[in-house]
Design a protein around this motif. Structure first.
Motif, PDB file in Angstrom:
ATOM      1  N   LEU A 231       0.853  -0.988   0.128  1.00 23.83           N
ATOM      2  CA  LEU A 231       0.203  -0.433  -0.071  1.00 23.83           C
ATOM      3  C   LEU A 231       1.077   1.341  -0.009  1.00 23.83           C
ATOM      4  CD1 LEU A 231      -3.041   1.571  -0.119  1.00 23.83           C
ATOM      5  CD2 LEU A 231      -2.738   1.311   2.405  1.00 23.83           C
ATOM      6  N   PHE A 232       1.715   1.263   0.407  1.00 24.95           N
ATOM      7  CA  PHE A 232       3.006   2.395   0.976  1.00 24.95           C
ATOM      8  C   PHE A 232       3.306   2.496  -0.235  1.00 24.95           C
ATOM      9  CE2 PHE A 232       3.507   1.614   5.671  1.00 24.95           C
ATOM     10  CZ  PHE A 232       2.116   3.083   5.953  1.00 24.95           C
ATOM     11  N   GLY A 233       3.623   1.824  -0.737  1.00 25.20           N
ATOM     12  CA  GLY A 233       4.594   1.323  -2.176  1.00 25.20           C
ATOM     13  C   GLY A 233       3.876   2.154  -3.220  1.00 25.20           C
ATOM     14  N   LEU A 234       2.334   1.604  -3.446  1.00 22.01           N
ATOM     15  CA  LEU A 234       1.563   2.808  -4.370  1.00 22.01           C
ATOM     16  C   LEU A 234       1.141   3.778  -3.992  1.00 22.01           C
ATOM     17  CD1 LEU A 234      -1.191  -0.409  -4.941  1.00 22.01           C
ATOM     18  CD2 LEU A 234       0.268   0.259  -6.193  1.00 22.01           C
ATOM     19  N   LEU A 235       1.267   3.846  -3.078  1.00 23.52           N
ATOM     20  CA  LEU A 235       1.013   5.753  -2.072  1.00 23.52           C
ATOM     21  C   LEU A 235       1.933   6.172  -2.666  1.00 23.52           C
ATOM     22  CD1 LEU A 235      -0.465   7.174  -1.080  1.00 23.52           C
ATOM     23  CD2 LEU A 235       0.162   6.611   1.771  1.00 23.52           C
ATOM     24  N   ASN A 236       3.329   6.316  -2.373  1.00 24.78           N
ATOM     25  CA  ASN A 236       4.940   6.352  -3.224  1.00 24.78           C
ATOM     26  C   ASN A 236       4.362   6.707  -4.379  1.00 24.78           C
ATOM     27  OD1 ASN A 236       7.447   7.425  -2.491  1.00 24.78           O
ATOM     28  ND2 ASN A 236       8.350   5.936  -3.918  1.00 24.78           N
ATOM     29  N   GLY A 237       4.016   5.665  -5.466  1.00 29.97           N
ATOM     30  CA  GLY A 237       3.828   6.101  -6.645  1.00 29.97           C
ATOM     31  C   GLY A 237       2.974   7.136  -7.327  1.00 29.97           C
ATOM     32  N   TYR A 238       1.732   7.784  -6.192  1.00 26.99           N
ATOM     33  CA  TYR A 238       0.931   8.650  -6.361  1.00 26.99           C
ATOM     34  C   TYR A 238       1.372   9.653  -6.441  1.00 26.99           C
ATOM     35  CZ  TYR A 238      -3.423  11.404  -6.129  1.00 26.99           C
ATOM     36  OH  TYR A 238      -4.335  12.712  -6.402  1.00 26.99           O
ATOM     37  N   ILE A 239       1.988   9.231  -5.494  1.00 25.02           N
ATOM     38  CA  ILE A 239       2.816  10.878  -4.935  1.00 25.02           C
ATOM     39  C   ILE A 239       4.206  11.164  -6.224  1.00 25.02           C
ATOM     40  CG2 ILE A 239       3.960  11.756  -3.167  1.00 25.02           C
ATOM     41  CD1 ILE A 239       2.408  10.270  -1.501  1.00 25.02           C
ATOM     42  N   THR A 240       4.560  10.660  -6.305  1.00 22.57           N
ATOM     43  CA  THR A 240       5.406  10.674  -7.514  1.00 22.57           C
ATOM     44  C   THR A 240       5.534  11.004  -8.892  1.00 22.57           C
ATOM     45  OG1 THR A 240       6.871   8.773  -7.702  1.00 22.57           O
ATOM     46  CG2 THR A 240       7.764   9.700  -5.674  1.00 22.57           C
ATOM     47  N   ASN A 241       3.817  10.370  -8.652  1.00 18.51           N
ATOM     48  CA  ASN A 241       3.010  10.843 -10.659  1.00 18.51           C
ATOM     49  C   ASN A 241       3.719   9.447 -11.298  1.00 18.51           C
ATOM     50  OD1 ASN A 241       2.111  12.827 -10.026  1.00 18.51           O
ATOM     51  ND2 ASN A 241       4.045  14.248 -11.041  1.00 18.51           N
ATOM     52  N   LYS A 242       4.134   8.541 -10.622  1.00 18.02           N
ATOM     53  CA  LYS A 242       4.179   6.768 -11.138  1.00 18.02           C
ATOM     54  C   LYS A 242       3.325   5.661 -10.818  1.00 18.02           C
ATOM     55  CE  LYS A 242       9.439   7.999 -11.278  1.00 18.02           C
ATOM     56  NZ  LYS A 242      10.113   7.395 -10.948  1.00 18.02           N
ATOM     57  N   ALA A 243       2.338   6.077 -10.263  1.00 17.21           N
ATOM     58  CA  ALA A 243       1.209   4.967 -10.033  1.00 17.21           C
ATOM     59  C   ALA A 243       0.574   3.537 -10.808  1.00 17.21           C
ATOM     60  CB  ALA A 243       0.029   6.056 -10.019  1.00 17.21           C
TER      61      ALA A 243
END
Length: 159
Positions: free
Chosen positions: A41-53
């Motif tokens: 979940l944190f990885g997906l959230l990190n991807g969303y925040i860094t525009n790499k969702a």
């Protein structure tokens, strides 16, 4: 190089979880869902925040399916377990954090580190059942596979 607070926090969360997972896997041969699922979940959230969702989501699915498929095919061919489902989940974590493009690097680094460690420390790693805890080597692969600016900071802290 500028380190953004959110990526520094995310990197520390990842490192703390990976250290905990590595130790747990080494001691018990288990990678608990209560630790792997939040990391996904944190990885997906990190991807969303860094525009790499999208890359993170594809990485999560592909990472899980790679090792799940290996586990399934080996069991069909040899009729015994070889790869734990926790390893598939931990590779999914790597895919979520590093994106699908990081998966080959994670696997290469983890496999190489595992091979070297078994050759050098065979009596400590190989138990009587022949199993090897692969979580610590995945953690090494994750830390080298990260694709954000905190990688340099993490290398300074870890090494």
């Amino acid at each position: 190089m500028e380190f953004k607070p959110i990526t520094i926090i995310a990197s520390f969360i990842l490192i703390l979880f990976l250290i905990t997972l590595s130790w747990t896997d080494y001691k018990t041969y288990r990678l608990p869902n209560k630790l792997t699922f939040p990391l996904m979940l944190f990885g997906l959230l990190n991807g969303y925040i860094t525009n790499k969702a999208i890359e993170s989501f594809i990485g999560l699915i592909l990472g899980y399916l790679i090792f799940f498929s290996l586990e399934h095919f080996y069991k069909v061919i040899k009729n015994k377990d070889a790869i734990g489902r926790g390893d598939a989940k931990l590779l999914a974590v790597g895919g979520a954090w590093c994106g699908w493009i990081g998966l080959p690097y994670i696997i290469l680094i983890a496999s190489s580190a595992g091979l070297i460690a078994v050759l050098l420390f065979k009596k400590y790693l190989l138990k009587s059942n022949g199993h090897i805890p692969f979580g610590p080597f995945f953690s090494i692969g994750h830390s080298f596979g990260l694709d954000h600016e905190c990688l340099h900071l993490m290398k300074l802290i870890i090494f």
